[in-house]
Each structure stands twice: as structure tokens, then as C-alpha cells.
Design a protein around this motif. Structure first.
Motif, PDB file in Angstrom:
ATOM      1  N   UNK A   1       0.838  -1.190   0.086  1.00 56.46           N
ATOM      2  CA  UNK A   1      -0.076   0.132   0.070  1.00 56.46           C
ATOM      3  C   UNK A   1       0.869   1.279  -0.102  1.00 56.46           C
ATOM      4  N   UNK A   2       0.379   2.250  -0.436  1.00 59.06           N
ATOM      5  CA  UNK A   2       0.990   3.848  -0.584  1.00 59.06           C
ATOM      6  C   UNK A   2       0.125   4.803   0.250  1.00 59.06           C
ATOM      7  N   UNK A   3       0.308   4.922   1.503  1.00 58.48           N
ATOM      8  CA  UNK A   3      -0.306   5.770   2.438  1.00 58.48           C
ATOM      9  C   UNK A   3       0.625   6.357   3.551  1.00 58.48           C
ATOM     10  N   UNK A   4       0.034   7.332   4.131  1.00 53.38           N
ATOM     11  CA  UNK A   4       0.852   7.666   5.351  1.00 53.38           C
ATOM     12  C   UNK A   4      -0.149   8.355   6.508  1.00 53.38           C
ATOM     13  N   UNK A   5       0.020   7.590   7.404  1.00 55.88           N
ATOM     14  CA  UNK A   5      -1.008   7.799   8.678  1.00 55.88           C
ATOM     15  C   UNK A   5      -0.405   8.915   9.534  1.00 55.88           C
TER      16      UNK A   5
ATOM     17  N   UNK B   1       2.677  12.946  14.647  1.00 55.16           N
ATOM     18  CA  UNK B   1       3.805  11.968  14.178  1.00 55.16           C
ATOM     19  C   UNK B   1       3.325  11.263  12.950  1.00 55.16           C
ATOM     20  N   UNK B   2       3.826  10.472  12.444  1.00 51.69           N
ATOM     21  CA  UNK B   2       3.214   9.739  11.013  1.00 51.69           C
ATOM     22  C   UNK B   2       3.652   8.136  11.050  1.00 51.69           C
ATOM     23  N   UNK B   3       3.231   7.493  10.336  1.00 58.92           N
ATOM     24  CA  UNK B   3       3.367   6.061  10.116  1.00 58.92           C
ATOM     25  C   UNK B   3       3.119   5.621   8.863  1.00 58.92           C
ATOM     26  N   UNK B   4       4.294   4.954   8.248  1.00 61.98           N
ATOM     27  CA  UNK B   4       4.146   4.502   6.738  1.00 61.98           C
ATOM     28  C   UNK B   4       3.784   2.983   6.932  1.00 61.98           C
TER      29      UNK B   4
END
Length: 371
Positions: free
Chosen positions: A269-273, A292-295
Motif C-alpha cells: 500500500x501507499x499511504x501515510x497515517x 507523528x506519522x506512520x508509513x
């Protein structure tokens, strides 16, 4: 062998480039660049206060030092001009009964020192303004007022920079990874967050945004399309008692963008939370935001967080931050769709199945016995 190493190197480079392509870094900084801005940069000078606050410390201190040295030197030149016009300098050989505008100004160096003493209100008593020149009196008043303005602005900017709530946000930390596992019989995405200070954040609120590239039915490609992600905390989403680490979770149901993802396809998948925590600092009443972020590589499917809160023999609660980001493998369905199908199948087993071909017919009993 060479082909194997080349594939490993290519995959490693691809993985590194993918890790770098994130909008928000782990410490909350936004990785975005503005190009071809048509609006003039003069608008940043209009809002000079915000511009000064947003500068890095090295630029701020450069402006701080330059503002004071520049004003001292500029007024030193003006004091030298006043002394030169009034012929107070030694090269003019003033008479013994000559009254200068400023006592004991003999050159540019002494004029600079008098400017410094005037603006910072040192007042050594060796150099002073006389009542001989109205120009010198006006210049003294003007420099004193301007010096107070410079002191107030620059000291206020440094104090505001130090006390910004952005620094308070550094004492809020998120777990390194997000995990997906079952919680309360539902498949959930879980993240752990902790407050490293004993002072609370008042009115804290946690929410998330899923950034991905989507294509609309009209064929338009939207880069960084934002989808709301609702996070739940068992203690309640509003007014969190944020004294100990909390585990926030997002239920992966049919309305969740993670519903159609599976353990096998997650890394594809290609996303960023991006996760946000808004709150008010208890000490200063200033609002702050932590993010913050999670890939996909940082989302672990089939894991849960290890417990970190324990109780000591003295009756105190102890938080072991060594296990803050530690995860433990647990049995987890490989997709949300499978979990819901399993639940529906079990529910049907309990209710039983109806046979549509079964017809209930009534039989009337007749007696053929003759008396």
C-alpha cells in the motif's frame, strides 16, 4: 550471485527512497516545499513578529546582535556629527570657555561609547549632554525611546521563542510502530502515546489523517488526499487524564479505509497515517499540537503492545518506558473481511438454518373401528 546482490541493492534503495517520501517526520516536522510563489515576500515583513519567532536560533541571535550593534554604531555616528558641526572635537582647538554639546567626546570611538551608554542606560558619568545644543537633547530623547523599543521587541521575541508550546510538545512521545490486532473482539489499529511530564495537557484531543493518492470517478488524480481517521480511547476522547501512557485505537470496520487491506498486501500500500494530539499546556495555558506519522513499513500486523504499567511494593505505579514501543506477536485474522465473515458464520450457526423445501402438512386422524 551478482544478480542476487543487485536485486537486494535495488530493493534496499527503493525501500530507502520510499521511507523518505513522507509528509510528516516522526518528530512532527512537515516535509513540504513551496515553489513559484507569486506573492511578494514583503508580506512576511508585514507580519514581522511571526517571522522572527519562526526563525532558527542562529538567525534570531544574529538579528539580536545586529540590531543592538547597528543602533549603537548609527547613533554613535550621529553623536559624532553633532560634535563635528558644533566644533567640539580637539582638531578644532576649542577655546577654554567653549561649552560642548556632549562632554568628553574626542572622536568616533568616544561617540560610539557614549551612544552605548545612553541606549543601555549605563551612565558612567564621564560623558554627558549639556544644555548648549537643542539638537543633542532631541537626539538623546530619540535614542532613549528607540532603545526601549528595540529592547522590548528583541527580548520579547527571545522569551516567546523559549516559552513556545512547541517545546512542550517534545515531551509527548508516540510509539515507534503502530500495530493491528484484535481488541474487544474487533480488529483495530493501535498506537501508544505517553506524556513524559507529570503536568497534564488540558482538554486533549486525538485524531488522525490518512494521506494517500486517490483517483476520482472523473479521472482526477489527487495527491495527498486526506481521509479522517477516528481514534478511540477507553478513557474517552475528550479531556483525557493524560498522566500515564495511553493506547489509542481505530476500529477497522466497513467504513474504515483499512478494511480492504490485508496482512499480505499491507506493505504494497501507499499511504501515510498522520496522528495529531491537541491540548492546552497546564502551566502556560497555551495550546500545542503534537504530531507523528506512520508509513506501511511501520504498521505491524498481528502484534500488540507489551504492558508497561506495574505497581510497586510501596503502592506506587511505575511506568517502564523500556517496553514503550515493544510489541508481542498475537493471533490475528489476516484481514478485516475474514474476521467479519467468521463472526457472521458463527452467528448463523447459533441461530440455525431454515430449509425452504420443508412444508408442514397437517394430518387428520380417522377411526375405522366399528362397534
Amino acid at each position: 550471485m551478482f544478480n542476487y546482490l543487485r536485486k537486494r541493492f535495488t530493493s534496499h534503495i527503493r525501500e530507502r527512497s520510499r521511507r523518505r517520501a513522507r509528509l510528516v517526520s516522526k518528530d512532527g516536522r512537515c516535509n513540504i516545499e513551496f515553489g513559484n510563489v507569486e506573492q511578494s515576500r514583503f508580506v512576511f515583513l508585514i507580519d514581522i513578529w511571526t517571522t522572527i519567532l519562526d526563525l532558527r536560533w542562529r538567525y534570531k541571535m544574529t538579528i539580536f546582535i545586529s540590531a543592538f550593534l547597528g543602533s549603537w554604531f548609527l547613533f554613535g555616528l550621529l553623536w559624532y556629527v553633532v560634535a563635528y558641526i558644533h566644533k567640539d572635537l580637539p582638531e578644532f582647538n576649542p577655546s577654554t570657555n567653549h561649552t560642548p554639546c556632549v562632554e568628553n567626546i574626542n572622536g568616533l570611538t568616544s561617540a560610539f561609547l557614549f551612544s552605548l551608554e545612553t541606549q543601555v542606560t549605563i551612565g558612567y558619568g564621564f560623558r554627558c549632554v549639556t544644555e548648549q545644543c537643542a539638537t543633542a537633547i532631541f537626539l538623546l530623547i530619540f535614542q532613549s525611546i528607540l532603545g526601549v523599543i528595540i529592547n522590548s521587541f528583541m527580548c520579547g521575541a527571545i522569551l516567546a521563542k523559549i516559552s513556545r508550546s512547541k517545546n512542550r510538545a517534545k515531551t509527548i512521545t508516540f510509539s515507534k510502530n503502530a500495530v493491528i490486532s484484535k481488541r474487544g473482539g474487533k480488529l483495530c489499529l493501535l498506537i501508544r502515546v505517553a506524556n513524559l511530564r507529570k503536568s497534564l495537557l488540558i482538554g486533549s484531543h486525538i485524531y488522525g489523517k490518512l494521506l494517500k493518492t486517490t483517483i476520482t470517478p472523473e479521472g482526477e488524480t489527487i495527491i495527498l488526499d486526506q481521509v479522517n481517521i477516528e481514534f478511540i480511547v477507553d478513557a474517552g476522547n475528550e479531556n483525557l487524564f493524560f498522566i500515564s501512557p495511553l493506547t489509542i485505537y481505530h476500529v477497522i470496520d466497513k467504513n474504515s479505509p483499512f478494511f480492504h487491506m490485508a496482512a499480505e498486501t499491507l506493505l504494497q500500500q501507499d499511504f501515510e497515517l498522520v496522528v495529531f494530539l491537541d491540548g492546552t499546556v497546564e502551566a502556560t495555558s497555551a495550546t500545542c499540537q503534537v504530531r507523528t506519522s506512520y508509513i506501511p513499513e511501520e504498521v505491524l500486523w498481528g502484534y500488540r503492545f507489551a504492558p508497561i504499567v506495574s505497581k510497586t511494593k510501596e503502592g506506587k505505579y511505575r511506568v517502564d518506558f523500556q517496553n514503550f514501543s515493544k510489541t508481542v506477536a498475537v493471533e490475528t485474522p489476516h484481514c478485516a473481511f475474514c474476521l467479519y465473515n467468521e463472526k457472521e458464520a458463527k452467528a448463523k450457526e447459533k441461530k440455525g438454518f431454515d430449509n425452504p423445501g420443508f412444508v408442514l402438512s397437517e394430518v387428520t386422524e380417522t377411526s375405522d373401528t366399528k362397534m
